[in-house]
Enzyme design. Structure first.
Site, PDB file in Angstrom:
ATOM      1  N   GLU A 154       0.844  -1.196   0.000  1.00  9.16           N
ATOM      2  CA  GLU A 154       0.000   0.000   0.000  1.00  9.16           C
ATOM      3  C   GLU A 154       0.881   1.249   0.000  1.00  9.16           C
ATOM      4  O   GLU A 154       1.807   1.358   0.791  1.00  9.16           O
ATOM      5  CB  GLU A 154      -0.913   0.007   1.224  1.00  9.16           C
ATOM      6  CG  GLU A 154      -1.703   1.286   1.422  1.00  9.16           C
ATOM      7  CD  GLU A 154      -2.560   1.671   0.225  1.00  9.16           C
ATOM      8  OE1 GLU A 154      -2.423   2.823  -0.246  1.00  9.16           O
ATOM      9  OE2 GLU A 154      -3.332   0.818  -0.250  1.00  9.16           O
ATOM     10  N   ARG A 155       0.573   2.169  -0.882  1.00  6.88           N
ATOM     11  CA  ARG A 155       1.411   3.371  -1.004  1.00  6.88           C
ATOM     12  C   ARG A 155       0.965   4.525  -0.107  1.00  6.88           C
ATOM     13  O   ARG A 155       1.704   5.479   0.099  1.00  6.88           O
ATOM     14  CB  ARG A 155       1.428   3.852  -2.456  1.00  6.88           C
ATOM     15  CG  ARG A 155       0.108   4.389  -2.960  1.00  6.88           C
ATOM     16  CD  ARG A 155       0.204   4.830  -4.400  1.00  6.88           C
ATOM     17  NE  ARG A 155      -1.064   5.345  -4.900  1.00  6.88           N
ATOM     18  CZ  ARG A 155      -1.275   5.758  -6.162  1.00  6.88           C
ATOM     19  NH1 ARG A 155      -0.279   5.684  -7.020  1.00  6.88           N
ATOM     20  NH2 ARG A 155      -2.438   6.221  -6.536  1.00  6.88           N
TER      21      ARG A 155
ATOM     22  N   ILE B 265      -9.118   4.278  -0.775  1.00  5.42           N
ATOM     23  CA  ILE B 265      -9.945   5.470  -0.957  1.00  5.42           C
ATOM     24  C   ILE B 265     -11.278   5.334  -0.231  1.00  5.42           C
ATOM     25  O   ILE B 265     -11.727   6.248   0.459  1.00  5.42           O
ATOM     26  CB  ILE B 265     -10.176   5.733  -2.463  1.00  5.42           C
ATOM     27  CG1 ILE B 265      -8.867   6.142  -3.133  1.00  5.42           C
ATOM     28  CG2 ILE B 265     -11.246   6.805  -2.664  1.00  5.42           C
ATOM     29  CD1 ILE B 265      -8.281   7.439  -2.620  1.00  5.42           C
ATOM     30  N   CYS B 266     -11.929   4.197  -0.370  1.00  2.00           N
ATOM     31  CA  CYS B 266     -13.278   4.031   0.185  1.00  2.00           C
ATOM     32  C   CYS B 266     -13.314   4.355   1.669  1.00  2.00           C
ATOM     33  O   CYS B 266     -14.120   5.162   2.131  1.00  2.00           O
ATOM     34  CB  CYS B 266     -13.777   2.616  -0.059  1.00  2.00           C
ATOM     35  SG  CYS B 266     -15.354   2.266   0.756  1.00  2.00           S
TER      36      CYS B 266
ATOM     37  N   LYS C 209     -20.349   9.233   4.249  1.00  2.00           N
ATOM     38  CA  LYS C 209     -21.585   8.898   4.971  1.00  2.00           C
ATOM     39  C   LYS C 209     -21.610   9.601   6.326  1.00  2.00           C
ATOM     40  O   LYS C 209     -22.684   9.951   6.832  1.00  2.00           O
ATOM     41  CB  LYS C 209     -21.713   7.386   5.153  1.00  2.00           C
ATOM     42  CG  LYS C 209     -21.704   6.604   3.849  1.00  2.00           C
ATOM     43  CD  LYS C 209     -22.614   7.204   2.789  1.00  2.00           C
ATOM     44  CE  LYS C 209     -22.312   6.691   1.399  1.00  2.00           C
ATOM     45  NZ  LYS C 209     -21.148   7.306   0.747  1.00  2.00           N
TER      46      LYS C 209
ATOM     47  N   GLY D 275     -21.998  16.706 -12.948  1.00  2.00           N
ATOM     48  CA  GLY D 275     -22.198  15.264 -12.898  1.00  2.00           C
ATOM     49  C   GLY D 275     -23.196  14.886 -11.825  1.00  2.00           C
ATOM     50  O   GLY D 275     -23.114  15.373 -10.694  1.00  2.00           O
TER      51      GLY D 275
ATOM     52  N   HIS E 184     -44.672  -6.008  10.791  1.00  2.00           N
ATOM     53  CA  HIS E 184     -45.434  -4.757  10.847  1.00  2.00           C
ATOM     54  C   HIS E 184     -45.234  -4.122  12.222  1.00  2.00           C
ATOM     55  O   HIS E 184     -45.219  -4.814  13.234  1.00  2.00           O
ATOM     56  CB  HIS E 184     -46.924  -5.057  10.632  1.00  2.00           C
ATOM     57  CG  HIS E 184     -47.799  -3.855  10.801  1.00  2.00           C
ATOM     58  ND1 HIS E 184     -47.949  -2.904   9.821  1.00  2.00           N
ATOM     59  CD2 HIS E 184     -48.563  -3.448  11.848  1.00  2.00           C
ATOM     60  CE1 HIS E 184     -48.781  -1.965  10.245  1.00  2.00           C
ATOM     61  NE2 HIS E 184     -49.162  -2.278  11.481  1.00  2.00           N
TER      62      HIS E 184
END
Length: 470
Positions: A34-35, A41-42, A51, A180, A449
């Site tokens: 891993e750099r 990113i996530c 979120k 976008g 319900h």
């Protein structure tokens, strides 16, 4: 002497770290390269921290509308952007530490640095400590993707932002242009609108969230306009002039008229670019627009070299990447002689999509239009939130649940939702599709319900003229 492993995973996003964990569970000696930050990113700059931001905006939205619930809030409601961002970064940091713990728990060796393939199963890792050489029986490429820039106005982190700056903004926009209307664009439009910005969304195609069902797109646009946003579909930004004070956008509208409008900031959300350059992949894999081509198990054209996640064809979603990671890990273990694993090929038709705007959107499978294009005769059900007691009690009576069935076999072809908490509800239909359920089985299922999930039942009944509460 090169460090030797059974599997090396290049990239530690939701595809990469999950693939590494599953490899380790299967008894394979595993390393991850891993750099930047474990979790990719996530976890650090995407799904999770956004979120957290949206949750803060949601709370503010409810506080702004407290009187609708018989409550009074003394004084004005003000957003402390710095505190909101600080909370979001704290959530990301906590989960990053969680991934670090999972690597240690599963005895996965982590090599921090820039990885470059020197062959299908070997690579070098460069860091500030120097260079090391790693080899393995199999390598999984999980390098993800990054935001696509506008060719005439690349992101500068000051006035023109990608999602990364939008999550840690240097200041609060007053008048925001969002280019976008996919999930990323709409989520940030929703966040900043709730936080008090004047938001305009420009979408080149003829409707917002264009990958969703047309009925969902139409409902969302009406809702966003009602919330105070300006929505321009069938429109394009032809030029951006950036200054210290803001951006001036030249926008061509649907009717062909061109206007110039000034904004304080701009968020560009026009897609992604795979991180596949300068990795040593050129002669090892087949690519299409930079995306690595794979089979349903993650194999590339070169034996021993695999790829998963956002550097491969879409949909570009974290949960798709994680699922691919598990599939590839199990396929590798099988190739290495494990007879107890039975990997299943990825079925893209069963991957749900979720957009966390207000109101939320969730879907799986074919839209009504796509089902008809595929030659199906369809039965379509639609049930509105206003017909559900729990939705009314929550004060969330806007939205609907739509289901699409094969008229001949009763197979569930697709489900499309917009409204409160639908990102949690959609999994019921995903399970149903994975189990190849029909309308008969869904009709016979008992739904509790009072819950929002009852609308899922009613939508199925509606497709066959049997809706009970509307």
């Amino acid at each position: 002497m090169a460090d030797q492993y059974d599997v090396i995973v290049l990239g530690s996003g939701p595809g990469g770290y999950v693939a590494a964990i599953r490899c380790a569970q299967l008894g394979l000696k595993t390393a991850i390269v891993e750099r930047e930050l474990l979790g990719g990113i996530c976890l650090n700059w995407g799904c999770i921290p956004t979120k957290a931001l949206l949750r803060s905006a949601e709370i503010k939205h409810y506080m702004d509308h407290a009187s609708a619930y018989g409550l009074m809030v003394a004084g004005t409601i003000e957003a402390d952007l710095e505190a909101v961002v600080k909370r979001s970064r704290g959530v990301a940091r906590q989960l990053n530490q969680g991934v670090t713990h999972l690597m240690k728990k599963n005895r996965i060796t982590v090599h921090m640095g820039e990885g470059t393939l020197t062959g299908p199963t070997s690579l070098t890792v460069k860091s500030d400590k120097g260079e090391e050489t790693l080899t393995a029986k199999h390598v999984i490429v999980a390098t993800g993707a990054r935001a696509r820039d506008l060719p005439f106005a690349p992101a500068d982190g000051k006035r023109v932002w990608t999602y990364r700056t939008a999550m840690t903004p240097p200041e609060m926009p007053t008048k925001l242009l969002v280019i976008g209307s996919g999930a990323i664009g709409i989520e940030f439009a929703s966040f900043y609108n709730d936080m008090g910005a004047d938001v305009t969304v420009v979408e080149m195609l003829d409707r917002v969230v264009p990958v969703e069902d047309a009925d969902v797109s139409a409902f969302l646009e009406k809702s966003l306009v009602k919330q105070g946003m300006t929505i321009m579909t069938g429109a394009g930004v032809e030029d951006l002039k950036v200054s210290d004070k803001g951006v001036k956008a030249r926008i061509k509208a649907k009717d062909g008229k061109v206007s110039e409008t000034e904004f304080s900031h701009c968020i560009v959300a026009i897609g992604i670019v795979p991180n596949t350059e300068n990795l040593g992949l050129d002669t090892l894999v087949e690519m299409d627009r930079g995306f690595i081509q794979i089979d349903p198990y993650g194999r590339t054209m070169t034996k021993g070299l695999w790829a998963i996640g956002d550097c491969t064809p879409g949909p570009w979603l974290a949960h798709k990447a994680s699922h691919e990671g598990v599939t590839a890990a199990e396929a590798i273990a099988q190739e290495l002689g494990n007879k107890d694993v039975h990997p299943h090929p990825l079925d893209r038709g069963n991957i749900p999509g979720c957009t966390y705007c207000h109101p939320q959107i969730a879907s799986v499978g074919l839209t009504e239009a796509k089902a008809k294009e595929a030659g199906y005769a369809v039965k379509v059900g639609n049930f509105p939130f206003i017909g559900n007691g729990k939705a009314i009690a929550l004060g969330e009576a806007e939205g609907f649940v739509k289901t699409v069935f094969d008229a001949q076999t009763g197979e569930l072809l697709g489900a499309h939702m917009i409204g409160a908490e639908v990102t949690e509800l959609i999994q019921g239909y995903v399970v149903g599709k994975t189990l190849e359920t029909t309308q008969a089985e869904l009709m016979q299922t008992v739904f509790p319900h009072p819950t929002l999930s009852e609308m899922m039942h009613e939508s199925v009944l509606s497709a066959y003229g049997r809706a009970l509460h509307f």
